[in-house]
Design an enzyme around this catalytic site. Sequence first.
Site, PDB file in Angstrom:
ATOM      1  N   PHE A   1      77.798 -38.783  29.834  1.00 16.10           N
ATOM      2  CA  PHE A   1      76.484 -39.072  30.175  1.00 16.10           C
ATOM      3  C   PHE A   1      75.585 -38.184  29.288  1.00 16.10           C
ATOM      4  O   PHE A   1      75.747 -37.071  29.553  1.00 16.10           O
ATOM      5  CB  PHE A   1      76.027 -39.146  31.635  1.00 16.10           C
ATOM      6  CG  PHE A   1      74.670 -39.577  31.885  1.00 16.10           C
ATOM      7  CD1 PHE A   1      74.261 -41.032  31.677  1.00 16.10           C
ATOM      8  CD2 PHE A   1      73.457 -38.814  31.839  1.00 16.10           C
ATOM      9  CE1 PHE A   1      73.135 -41.387  32.004  1.00 16.10           C
ATOM     10  CE2 PHE A   1      72.434 -39.102  31.988  1.00 16.10           C
ATOM     11  CZ  PHE A   1      72.303 -40.549  32.083  1.00 16.10           C
TER      12      PHE A   1
ATOM     13  N   ASP B   1      76.622 -30.157  25.718  1.00 17.24           N
ATOM     14  CA  ASP B   1      75.776 -30.538  26.677  1.00 17.24           C
ATOM     15  C   ASP B   1      75.557 -30.051  27.880  1.00 17.24           C
ATOM     16  O   ASP B   1      76.566 -30.242  28.871  1.00 17.24           O
ATOM     17  CB  ASP B   1      75.809 -32.106  26.498  1.00 17.24           C
ATOM     18  CG  ASP B   1      74.722 -32.917  27.726  1.00 17.24           C
ATOM     19  OD1 ASP B   1      73.905 -32.192  28.619  1.00 17.24           O
ATOM     20  OD2 ASP B   1      74.648 -34.093  27.714  1.00 17.24           O
TER      21      ASP B   1
ATOM     22  N   LYS C   1      66.986 -29.887  33.220  1.00 16.97           N
ATOM     23  CA  LYS C   1      67.182 -29.687  34.519  1.00 16.97           C
ATOM     24  C   LYS C   1      66.853 -28.435  35.094  1.00 16.97           C
ATOM     25  O   LYS C   1      65.710 -28.066  35.387  1.00 16.97           O
ATOM     26  CB  LYS C   1      68.684 -29.998  35.022  1.00 16.97           C
ATOM     27  CG  LYS C   1      68.641 -31.713  34.850  1.00 16.97           C
ATOM     28  CD  LYS C   1      70.232 -32.033  35.593  1.00 16.97           C
ATOM     29  CE  LYS C   1      70.552 -33.289  35.076  1.00 16.97           C
ATOM     30  NZ  LYS C   1      69.693 -34.466  35.437  1.00 16.97           N
TER      31      LYS C   1
END
Length: 316
Positions: A53, A138, A167
């Site tokens: 993702f 990532d 985040k």
Amino acid sequence: MRALLLSLLAEILPPNLTRVFFTNSGAEANDAAIKLARKVTGRPEIISTYQSFHGRTISTTSATCQAKHRDRYSPLMPNYRFVPYNDSKALESSMDENVAAVILEPIQGEGGVRVPSEGYLAEVDNLCKKNGSLLIMDEIQTGFFRTGPAFITGSCGVKADFLTMAKGIAGGFPFGAFAMSETVVKKLYLGDHGGTYCGNPLGCAVAYTVIKYLIDNNISGNVEEMGRFALDRLSLWQKSYGNAIADIRGKGLLVIVDFRSEDIAKRVKDECLARGLFVTQTQDKGIRIFPALNIKRDELEEGLLIIENVIGRVVN
Ligand code: PLP
């Protein structure tokens, strides 16, 4: 403020990542890394992994290998290839002179908290170097002490060319970043990337305050201790509720309980919510536990007790 944030980041980033560009989200950071990897290498292809993702923009949706995130958005962008996660042989077979970059989560988050075997990340790094391709790590979900160390990339010695962040960087405030190696920076020029709000003073101030708090309060130590406690407790559940729980996985405070059916996972999630505890249903059968990094032992115990009682009720 931006200068203060940059010097704080330099303390925790892997030392080969010497430059940082600020963004407004994780997807935007990955999007830029993909775009710039193509510019730097002059090659078109990006390799990503099954169950990955990487975001919800069109290029990061195209780099994401999960049907539920891709199927309704055709046509996606061309020049993305996918290989199984945690399989360096498959990656090796897919490498050729057209590959600009490999984009990889060091632990797959949305894909079901998949922790790769020891050595896999280093093998990916070697394959990229051998092929003249760049490595985009990532760390949007795993960064900022989520699994213990500031970044998995640094802790396992991988020399990525891009490391993308969001985040945890600003504790919920919309902010992101990507760090770059000198190999990348040498081939970039002013104006290759930009954005009206990139590196805005408010975002930099929030990120600086959050990261300083994480460092000054040894959040890394807390995550390691709380993560061990949670995984130990979860292993006991696996013994007691082996008929309902298929697997538990995780590192630090990124943990998943994989149930044997989607129905059990949904009932556990709904019942937890009814009791005031928010957990996420992931990949149908999983319940992802993703608590605040500064959670205290009694709070964690309280939360785990709610989940355990709910499992007992659902199973029996
Ligand atoms: N990459 C990973 C690994 C993620 O977990 C996420 C978000 O869940 C993203 C990228 C996208 O980040 P954002 O939602 O900030 O665009």
